[in-house]
Design a protein around this motif. Sequence first.
Motif, PDB file in Angstrom:
ATOM      1  N   CYS A 268       0.842  -1.194   0.000  1.00 62.90           N
ATOM      2  CA  CYS A 268       0.000   0.000   0.000  1.00 62.90           C
ATOM      3  C   CYS A 268       0.876   1.242   0.000  1.00 62.90           C
ATOM      4  O   CYS A 268       1.809   1.354   0.793  1.00 62.90           O
ATOM      5  CB  CYS A 268      -0.904   0.007   1.222  1.00 62.90           C
ATOM      6  SG  CYS A 268      -1.957   1.462   1.220  1.00 62.90           S
TER       7      CYS A 268
ATOM      8  N   SER B 107      -3.288   1.954  -3.962  1.00 63.10           N
ATOM      9  CA  SER B 107      -3.399   3.282  -3.365  1.00 63.10           C
ATOM     10  C   SER B 107      -3.915   3.280  -1.930  1.00 63.10           C
ATOM     11  O   SER B 107      -3.459   4.045  -1.121  1.00 63.10           O
ATOM     12  CB  SER B 107      -4.239   4.190  -4.237  1.00 63.10           C
ATOM     13  OG  SER B 107      -5.391   3.515  -4.615  1.00 63.10           O
ATOM     14  N   CYS B 108      -4.834   2.446  -1.546  1.00 69.05           N
ATOM     15  CA  CYS B 108      -5.204   2.331  -0.128  1.00 69.05           C
ATOM     16  C   CYS B 108      -5.937   1.021   0.037  1.00 69.05           C
ATOM     17  O   CYS B 108      -6.858   0.726  -0.708  1.00 69.05           O
ATOM     18  CB  CYS B 108      -6.102   3.487   0.337  1.00 69.05           C
ATOM     19  SG  CYS B 108      -6.636   3.283   2.059  1.00 69.05           S
ATOM     20  N   LEU B 109      -5.505   0.252   1.018  1.00 67.25           N
ATOM     21  CA  LEU B 109      -6.122  -1.062   1.222  1.00 67.25           C
ATOM     22  C   LEU B 109      -7.257  -0.991   2.233  1.00 67.25           C
ATOM     23  O   LEU B 109      -7.853  -1.999   2.597  1.00 67.25           O
ATOM     24  CB  LEU B 109      -5.064  -2.067   1.680  1.00 67.25           C
ATOM     25  CG  LEU B 109      -4.042  -2.463   0.611  1.00 67.25           C
ATOM     26  CD1 LEU B 109      -2.815  -3.107   1.230  1.00 67.25           C
ATOM     27  CD2 LEU B 109      -4.671  -3.401  -0.407  1.00 67.25           C
ATOM     28  N   GLY B 110      -7.533   0.223   2.712  1.00 63.99           N
ATOM     29  CA  GLY B 110      -8.648   0.400   3.646  1.00 63.99           C
ATOM     30  C   GLY B 110      -8.333  -0.094   5.051  1.00 63.99           C
ATOM     31  O   GLY B 110      -9.234  -0.426   5.803  1.00 63.99           O
ATOM     32  N   ALA B 111      -7.052  -0.174   5.368  1.00 66.39           N
ATOM     33  CA  ALA B 111      -6.663  -0.624   6.708  1.00 66.39           C
ATOM     34  C   ALA B 111      -5.619   0.344   7.247  1.00 66.39           C
ATOM     35  O   ALA B 111      -4.593  -0.051   7.795  1.00 66.39           O
ATOM     36  CB  ALA B 111      -6.109  -2.039   6.639  1.00 66.39           C
ATOM     37  N   CYS B 112      -5.890   1.645   7.098  1.00 65.05           N
ATOM     38  CA  CYS B 112      -4.885   2.675   7.380  1.00 65.05           C
ATOM     39  C   CYS B 112      -4.399   2.628   8.830  1.00 65.05           C
ATOM     40  O   CYS B 112      -3.249   2.970   9.110  1.00 65.05           O
ATOM     41  CB  CYS B 112      -5.441   4.072   7.076  1.00 65.05           C
ATOM     42  SG  CYS B 112      -6.160   4.183   5.437  1.00 65.05           S
TER      43      CYS B 112
ATOM     44  N   VAL C 243       0.873  -1.300   5.481  1.00 61.75           N
ATOM     45  CA  VAL C 243       0.221  -2.577   5.251  1.00 61.75           C
ATOM     46  C   VAL C 243       0.645  -3.154   3.902  1.00 61.75           C
ATOM     47  O   VAL C 243       0.790  -2.429   2.923  1.00 61.75           O
ATOM     48  CB  VAL C 243      -1.316  -2.358   5.205  1.00 61.75           C
ATOM     49  CG1 VAL C 243      -2.036  -3.655   4.920  1.00 61.75           C
ATOM     50  CG2 VAL C 243      -1.808  -1.757   6.499  1.00 61.75           C
TER      51      VAL C 243
ATOM     52  N   GLY D 294      -0.817   4.319  -0.115  1.00 58.35           N
ATOM     53  CA  GLY D 294      -1.737   5.411   0.210  1.00 58.35           C
ATOM     54  C   GLY D 294      -1.061   6.329   1.217  1.00 58.35           C
ATOM     55  O   GLY D 294       0.016   6.009   1.725  1.00 58.35           O
ATOM     56  N   THR D 295      -1.704   7.443   1.532  1.00 59.05           N
ATOM     57  CA  THR D 295      -1.045   8.462   2.369  1.00 59.05           C
ATOM     58  C   THR D 295      -0.590   7.900   3.714  1.00 59.05           C
ATOM     59  O   THR D 295       0.564   8.063   4.111  1.00 59.05           O
ATOM     60  CB  THR D 295      -2.011   9.644   2.605  1.00 59.05           C
ATOM     61  OG1 THR D 295      -2.506  10.027   1.330  1.00 59.05           O
ATOM     62  CG2 THR D 295      -1.310  10.811   3.254  1.00 59.05           C
ATOM     63  N   ALA D 296      -1.504   7.202   4.420  1.00 59.07           N
ATOM     64  CA  ALA D 296      -1.158   6.716   5.769  1.00 59.07           C
ATOM     65  C   ALA D 296       0.039   5.776   5.712  1.00 59.07           C
ATOM     66  O   ALA D 296       0.939   5.845   6.555  1.00 59.07           O
ATOM     67  CB  ALA D 296      -2.358   6.012   6.396  1.00 59.07           C
ATOM     68  N   CYS D 297       0.059   4.896   4.734  1.00 55.04           N
ATOM     69  CA  CYS D 297       1.167   3.943   4.620  1.00 55.04           C
ATOM     70  C   CYS D 297       2.436   4.633   4.132  1.00 55.04           C
ATOM     71  O   CYS D 297       3.530   4.318   4.582  1.00 55.04           O
ATOM     72  CB  CYS D 297       0.782   2.791   3.694  1.00 55.04           C
ATOM     73  SG  CYS D 297      -0.454   1.704   4.443  1.00 55.04           S
TER      74      CYS D 297
END
Length: 158
Positions: free
Chosen positions: A80, A121-126, A131, A82-85
Motif C-alpha cells: 500500500c 493506493s489504499c487497502l482500507g486498513a490505514c 500494510v 496510500g497516504t497513511a502507509c
Amino acid sequence: MSQASLYAVVDSILEEIGNRERNLIAVLQSIQEHFRYLPKEIFPYLSKKIGISEAKIYSVATFYENFSLEPKGKFVIKVCDGTACHVRKSIPILERLRKDLTLSASKSTTDDLNFTVETVSCLGACGLAPVITVNDKVYPAMTPDKATELVNQLKGEL
Ligand code: FES
C-alpha cells in the motif's frame, strides 16, 4: 501450456457458465482464476464462441481493475502506498521486496512466475499502516526486515 489445452479450459468454463454475452464477466473471472491472468489468445477464441467482437471483450477486460492481461505470480504482494502507509515508510518496504525478488518498477513479476509485487493506493486498513497483502491476506505494521522474512517464508511454501 499449449493453445489446445488453453482452449479446452475455456471450453469447459463456457460449458459450465454459459456462452451468452451476459455471461462474459463471469467467464472472464473464471478464466482469470484458472490462469491467474487473461491470456491474449482467449480474445479471438471467446469472440467466436460468444459471438461478440474481440474489441468489446477487450474493453470489458481492461475496464475492470481486477482483470490482468499480464501473467501474475503465484503470490501477489501488494504494497500500500496510500497516504497513511506512505508516511509510515511504505516505500522502503517496496524497495526491499523488489531487491529481494530482483524486480523493479518496470518488471513486477518474477520469471518463474512465483511472485508479483505491485503497489496499491489504499487497502482500507490505514490504522494498521504500513500494510501489505499477499493474495489478499493482510500483513500489518510491516518493515523492510519483516518483508524479507515473509518472502523467505513464502518461498518455503512453494
Ligand atoms: S493508506 Fe495504506 S491502508 Fe490506507
